[in-house]
Scaffold this motif. Structure first.
Motif, short mmCIF file in Angstrom:
data_model
loop_
_atom_site.label_atom_id
_atom_site.label_comp_id
_atom_site.label_asym_id
_atom_site.label_seq_id
_atom_site.Cartn_x
_atom_site.Cartn_y
_atom_site.Cartn_z
N UNK A 125 7.46 -2.54 -2.86
CA UNK A 125 6.97 -3.23 -4.06
C UNK A 125 6.17 -2.22 -4.88
N UNK A 126 6.62 -1.95 -6.09
CA UNK A 126 5.93 -0.98 -6.96
C UNK A 126 5.67 0.35 -6.23
N UNK A 127 6.69 0.86 -5.56
CA UNK A 127 6.63 2.13 -4.82
C UNK A 127 5.67 2.10 -3.63
N UNK A 128 5.34 0.89 -3.15
CA UNK A 128 4.44 0.76 -1.99
C UNK A 128 5.13 -0.04 -0.89
N UNK A 129 4.73 0.22 0.36
CA UNK A 129 5.22 -0.55 1.48
C UNK A 129 4.71 -1.98 1.38
N UNK A 130 5.55 -2.96 1.65
CA UNK A 130 5.16 -4.37 1.55
C UNK A 130 5.06 -4.94 2.97
N UNK A 131 3.88 -5.43 3.31
CA UNK A 131 3.62 -6.04 4.61
C UNK A 131 3.31 -7.52 4.42
N UNK A 132 3.50 -8.29 5.49
CA UNK A 132 3.30 -9.74 5.44
C UNK A 132 2.54 -10.23 6.67
N UNK A 151 -5.07 -0.36 9.72
CA UNK A 151 -5.87 -1.57 9.61
C UNK A 151 -4.98 -2.81 9.50
N UNK A 152 -4.02 -2.79 8.60
CA UNK A 152 -3.18 -3.96 8.37
C UNK A 152 -2.33 -4.29 9.59
N UNK A 153 -1.79 -3.28 10.25
CA UNK A 153 -0.98 -3.54 11.44
C UNK A 153 -1.84 -4.10 12.57
N UNK A 154 -3.04 -3.55 12.76
CA UNK A 154 -3.95 -4.06 13.79
C UNK A 154 -4.35 -5.50 13.49
N UNK A 155 -4.43 -5.84 12.23
CA UNK A 155 -4.83 -7.19 11.81
C UNK A 155 -3.69 -8.20 11.99
N UNK A 156 -2.46 -7.72 12.10
CA UNK A 156 -1.32 -8.61 12.30
C UNK A 156 -0.31 -8.64 11.17
N UNK A 157 -0.54 -7.84 10.13
CA UNK A 157 0.46 -7.73 9.07
C UNK A 157 1.67 -6.97 9.62
N UNK A 158 2.85 -7.40 9.20
CA UNK A 158 4.09 -6.76 9.65
C UNK A 158 4.86 -6.20 8.47
N UNK A 159 5.50 -5.06 8.71
CA UNK A 159 6.30 -4.40 7.68
C UNK A 159 7.51 -5.28 7.36
N UNK A 177 0.84 -1.20 0.00
CA UNK A 177 0.00 0.00 0.00
C UNK A 177 0.88 1.25 0.00
N UNK A 178 0.28 2.34 -0.43
CA UNK A 178 0.95 3.63 -0.48
C UNK A 178 1.26 4.09 0.94
N UNK A 179 2.45 4.59 1.16
CA UNK A 179 2.86 5.02 2.51
C UNK A 179 1.99 6.17 3.05
N UNK A 180 1.32 6.89 2.17
CA UNK A 180 0.44 7.98 2.61
C UNK A 180 -0.95 7.48 3.02
#
Length: 150
Positions: free
Chosen positions: A140-147, A127-135, A117-120
């Motif tokens: 990836x394609x100028x976006x932050x990649x979380x897992x 949402x993603x961090x609360x859900x458990x995705x980690x940086x 997703x776009x860093x902005x």
């Protein structure tokens, strides 16, 4: 509230492509933080491995998702997740994310799910961090990649 993922077919595809995150209800091929649903549906027909679903709150379409195995990147990915501007900040994205990750985790080969997703896009990050995705620390394609590890 019952959130459902439904196939996109001849009965609902036009409604799906006219969903937008734009608060002024304008439609663009690439919106502020996400490609349009029309572009995503077209991409899913050209590139193998993508699943497209309309997100419904009972019988009202509220959003769109595209996910699956990215052959280009070599991992399972939620490529697109959008909630129409009229339905944002009502919990639909979180519930849809839960359904999508459950569906993806049914694949025995899926032990990690990536999302970018776009860093902005601070709402997505939260949402993603609360859900458990980690940086991952990668871009990836100028976006932050979380897992998310399953």
């Amino acid at each position: 509230m019952e959130i459902l993922l439904k196939d996109i077919d001849k009965t609902n595809w036009t409604k799906c492509i006219f969903l937008t995150t734009d608060p002024d209800n304008n439609h663009y091929l690439v919106e502020e933080f996400v490609a349009s649903n029309a572009v995503s549906i077209a991409q899913s027909k050209i590139e193998k491995g993508w699943i497209t679903k309309a997100i419904y709150n009972e019988d009202v379409m509220v959003g769109f998702a595209m996910y699956g195995y990215s052959a280009d990147n070599g991992f399972f990915e939620i490529c697109r997740l959008m909630i129409d501007h009229k339905f944002q900040r009502q919990g639909f994205g979180r519930k849809a994310l839960s359904l999508i990750t459950k569906e993806m985790s049914k694949n025995k080969d899926c032990s990690e799910i990536y999302i970018s997703f776009d860093s902005k896009n601070h709402s997505a990050k939260k949402l993603y961090e609360e859900f458990g995705f980690e940086n991952t620390g990668k871009i990836l394609d100028d976006e932050l990649l979380y897992c998310l590890r399953i």
